[in-house]
Every structure is written in C-alpha cells, then in structure tokens.
Design a protein around this motif. Structure first.
Motif, short mmCIF file in Angstrom:
data_model
loop_
_atom_site.label_atom_id
_atom_site.label_comp_id
_atom_site.label_asym_id
_atom_site.label_seq_id
_atom_site.Cartn_x
_atom_site.Cartn_y
_atom_site.Cartn_z
N GLY A 1 -3.73 9.79 -46.33
CA GLY A 1 -3.17 8.44 -46.34
C GLY A 1 -3.49 7.67 -47.59
O GLY A 1 -3.82 8.25 -48.64
N PRO A 2 -3.42 6.34 -47.54
CA PRO A 2 -3.66 5.50 -48.71
C PRO A 2 -5.09 5.60 -49.23
O PRO A 2 -6.00 6.03 -48.52
N ARG A 3 -5.25 5.15 -50.47
CA ARG A 3 -6.59 5.11 -51.05
C ARG A 3 -7.49 4.14 -50.30
O ARG A 3 -8.68 4.40 -50.09
N HIS A 4 -6.95 3.01 -49.86
CA HIS A 4 -7.74 2.01 -49.17
C HIS A 4 -7.93 2.39 -47.70
O HIS A 4 -6.96 2.77 -47.02
N VAL A 5 -9.17 2.28 -47.25
CA VAL A 5 -9.51 2.57 -45.86
C VAL A 5 -10.29 1.38 -45.32
O VAL A 5 -11.12 0.79 -46.01
N VAL A 6 -10.00 1.03 -44.06
CA VAL A 6 -10.70 -0.06 -43.37
C VAL A 6 -11.39 0.52 -42.14
O VAL A 6 -10.73 1.08 -41.26
N LEU A 7 -12.72 0.38 -42.10
CA LEU A 7 -13.49 0.77 -40.92
C LEU A 7 -13.78 -0.49 -40.13
O LEU A 7 -14.48 -1.39 -40.61
N THR A 8 -13.20 -0.57 -38.95
CA THR A 8 -13.24 -1.80 -38.18
C THR A 8 -13.63 -1.49 -36.75
O THR A 8 -14.07 -0.40 -36.42
N GLY A 9 -13.50 -2.47 -35.86
CA GLY A 9 -13.91 -2.27 -34.50
C GLY A 9 -13.26 -3.26 -33.56
O GLY A 9 -12.17 -3.74 -33.85
N GLY A 10 -14.04 -3.63 -32.50
CA GLY A 10 -15.43 -3.33 -32.28
C GLY A 10 -16.34 -3.71 -33.43
O GLY A 10 -16.02 -4.50 -34.28
N GLU A 11 -17.51 -3.10 -33.41
CA GLU A 11 -18.52 -3.35 -34.43
C GLU A 11 -19.02 -2.03 -35.00
O GLU A 11 -19.88 -1.37 -34.41
N PRO A 12 -18.49 -1.61 -36.15
CA PRO A 12 -18.90 -0.32 -36.72
C PRO A 12 -20.36 -0.26 -37.12
O PRO A 12 -20.94 0.83 -37.19
N MET A 13 -20.99 -1.41 -37.38
CA MET A 13 -22.38 -1.41 -37.82
C MET A 13 -23.35 -1.03 -36.70
O MET A 13 -24.55 -0.88 -36.94
N LEU A 14 -22.86 -0.86 -35.48
CA LEU A 14 -23.71 -0.44 -34.38
C LEU A 14 -24.09 1.04 -34.45
O LEU A 14 -25.04 1.46 -33.78
N PHE A 15 -23.36 1.83 -35.22
CA PHE A 15 -23.43 3.27 -35.10
C PHE A 15 -23.89 3.91 -36.40
O PHE A 15 -23.31 3.69 -37.47
N ALA A 16 -24.92 4.76 -36.30
CA ALA A 16 -25.43 5.45 -37.48
C ALA A 16 -24.36 6.30 -38.14
O ALA A 16 -24.34 6.45 -39.37
N ALA A 17 -23.44 6.85 -37.37
CA ALA A 17 -22.39 7.70 -37.94
C ALA A 17 -21.47 6.91 -38.86
O ALA A 17 -20.81 7.50 -39.73
N SER A 18 -21.40 5.59 -38.69
CA SER A 18 -20.58 4.79 -39.61
C SER A 18 -21.10 4.89 -41.03
O SER A 18 -20.32 4.91 -41.99
N ALA A 19 -22.42 4.94 -41.17
CA ALA A 19 -23.01 5.08 -42.51
C ALA A 19 -22.62 6.42 -43.13
O ALA A 19 -22.22 6.49 -44.30
N ALA A 20 -22.73 7.48 -42.35
CA ALA A 20 -22.36 8.80 -42.87
C ALA A 20 -20.89 8.85 -43.25
O ALA A 20 -20.52 9.37 -44.31
N LEU A 21 -20.04 8.28 -42.40
CA LEU A 21 -18.61 8.27 -42.71
C LEU A 21 -18.33 7.43 -43.95
O LEU A 21 -17.53 7.83 -44.81
N SER A 22 -18.97 6.29 -44.07
CA SER A 22 -18.72 5.43 -45.23
C SER A 22 -19.08 6.14 -46.53
O SER A 22 -18.34 6.04 -47.52
N GLN A 23 -20.17 6.84 -46.55
CA GLN A 23 -20.59 7.55 -47.76
C GLN A 23 -19.60 8.66 -48.12
O GLN A 23 -19.25 8.85 -49.29
N ARG A 24 -19.12 9.36 -47.11
CA ARG A 24 -18.19 10.46 -47.37
C ARG A 24 -16.84 9.93 -47.86
O ARG A 24 -16.22 10.52 -48.76
#
Length: 246
Positions: free
Chosen positions: A68-91
């Motif tokens: 998809g597009p270059r821009h990605v939005v990680l939203t919710g809910g609250e993504p900061m609740l989950f450790a996996a959000s950090a791993a996904l953000s880095q990748r």
C-alpha cells in the motif's frame, strides 16, 4: 503466539488521512482493538466499549503495508497499550514507511517509533457519566476520569517525537466552544507548549455526519482564530460518513 509477535486488529484499510496535519494523504490504516479509556462519544466502540478483532501476526501486517501507500497510521483503540506495537513500528519504519501513531497520550510504550505522534488528550466532556450510569457501569466512567490525562506521559511524547495535539470540541454553541478552549489552554500551559508550536494544536468539532461538522466548523472557526490555534478537519466523515473502513 508470543505476545510481541501479533496484535488484535479490529480493521485495516487504505484510505486518505482524514485528520491532522497530513489530512488528504493516502495511507494504510491498522486499527488495534483494545483501549484503556471509554469516551462518551467514542467513534470506534468496536475497539473499546465492545472490542472485537482477530489476532494478526506482525509479519502479515508488514506485508500488507508493503503493498500500500508509503504512509501508515497505527491507530485504535489505544496502540500504546501493547508491546507488539513497538515491534511493528520499528519494522514499518525500517521498511521505509512514514508512520503516524494515534494515541490518547495516557500510556508509555517502550521502544515505540514514529514519524508523527498524533496525540488526542481527552477533555472533561469525554467522561461517560450518563452512558455508564444507564448501563450500570459507573466504575468505567470513574476509571476514565482518573486516567484520561497523564501530564508526565504527554510531556514525554511532546519532547521525544514530532507531534500534533488533536482535541474534540463541543460546538453546539459559542459557550461550549469557549469552555473547551479554556480547558485546552490550561492543558497547554501545564505542558509548557511554546507559542511557536500552537499551529500543531488542532481542534475538531464533535459530530457524526457532514452536517454536524459543517455547523461545528462555523461556530468554532472564529473562536479558534481568536486563540491562534488551528481548526482540524475530519475529512473522512465528510467524504464517507461515520462508518468503518474509511
């Protein structure tokens, strides 16, 4: 599955960014299910009041974003609740994506990475006193009121990332707007937001359809101009209405 290798996803879709400084930019949206708050006017109750979704491996999310597009939005809910959000953000950033994190700014997520931290602090009118009483869930309202603002977390996020602040404002009349603006000004002062960054503070009318928003814009715009803040659009509602996948 290890907890840091998957996220519970309520929906994912490609659309244009409807809010904030990047409004109109084509983006892939990943909506995480699960939230620590219970806003009275929550527009995604499927991630908070009645959470739903399926476990999706981070590998699958990265592959989906790559198409998809270059821009990605990680939203919710609250993504900061989950450790996996950090791993996904880095990748995602390592893969060359521009990543926006949508958060209420109440939780830390060690290792989180973002090109834009889009922070939506909740004002007093977000506390669902009437709704919780009607559902005999007063404890939810009390918890929301207790947790809706965390100045320490907000200071860390505005110090550590490129950021924007987005506020939902009641626009039934000028008095409602002024009351919310006063509450926002108190928060900006507490956070020591400098005058040069007031253009990063966006105020969005509360509303569920284009007619509500248009009326809200008309009431709020002159008052927002007086304060030197910024009117925030909700383009997705104007284009598609208040419905999932947009």
């Amino acid at each position: 599955m290890a907890e840091d290798t998957w996220l519970r996803i309520q929906e994912r879709f490609v659309s244009v960014q409807g809010e904030g400084a990047l409004v109109g930019v084509p983006s892939s949206f990943i909506r995480v299910s699960g939230c620590n708050l219970r806003c009275a006017w929550c527009d995604t109750p499927r991630t908070s009041w009645a959470p739903e979704g399926e476990a999706v491996e981070l590998d699958a999310l990265v592959r989906w974003c790559a198409a998809g597009p270059r821009h990605v939005v990680l939203t919710g809910g609250e993504p900061m609740l989950f450790a996996a959000s950090a791993a996904l953000s880095q990748r995602l950033r390592a893969a060359g994506h521009h990543l926006t994190i949508e958060t209420a700014g109440t939780r830390r997520c060690p290792g989180i990475a973002a090109d834009l931290m889009s922070i939506s602090p909740k004002l007093g009118h977000s506390t669902p006193w009437d709704r919780a009483r009607a559902q005999a869930k007063l404890a939810l309202a009390e918890r929301h009121e207790r947790d809706r603002l965390d100045l320490a977390v907000l200071r860390e996020l505005t110090a550590g990332f490129a950021w924007q602040l987005k506020f939902v404002v009641r626009c039934a009349d000028a008095a409602s707007v002024r009351a919310d603006l006063d509450e926002i000004e108190d928060l900006l002062a507490a956070l020591e937001i400098p005058a040069k960054h007031r253009d990063r503070v966006l105020l969005m009318p509360e509303g569920v359809d284009a007619a509500d928003l248009e009326a809200g814009y008309r009431v709020a715009a002159p008052l927002i101009v007086e304060r030197g803040l910024r009117l925030g659009l909700r383009l997705h509602i104007q284009l598609y209405g208040n419905r999932p996948g947009t």
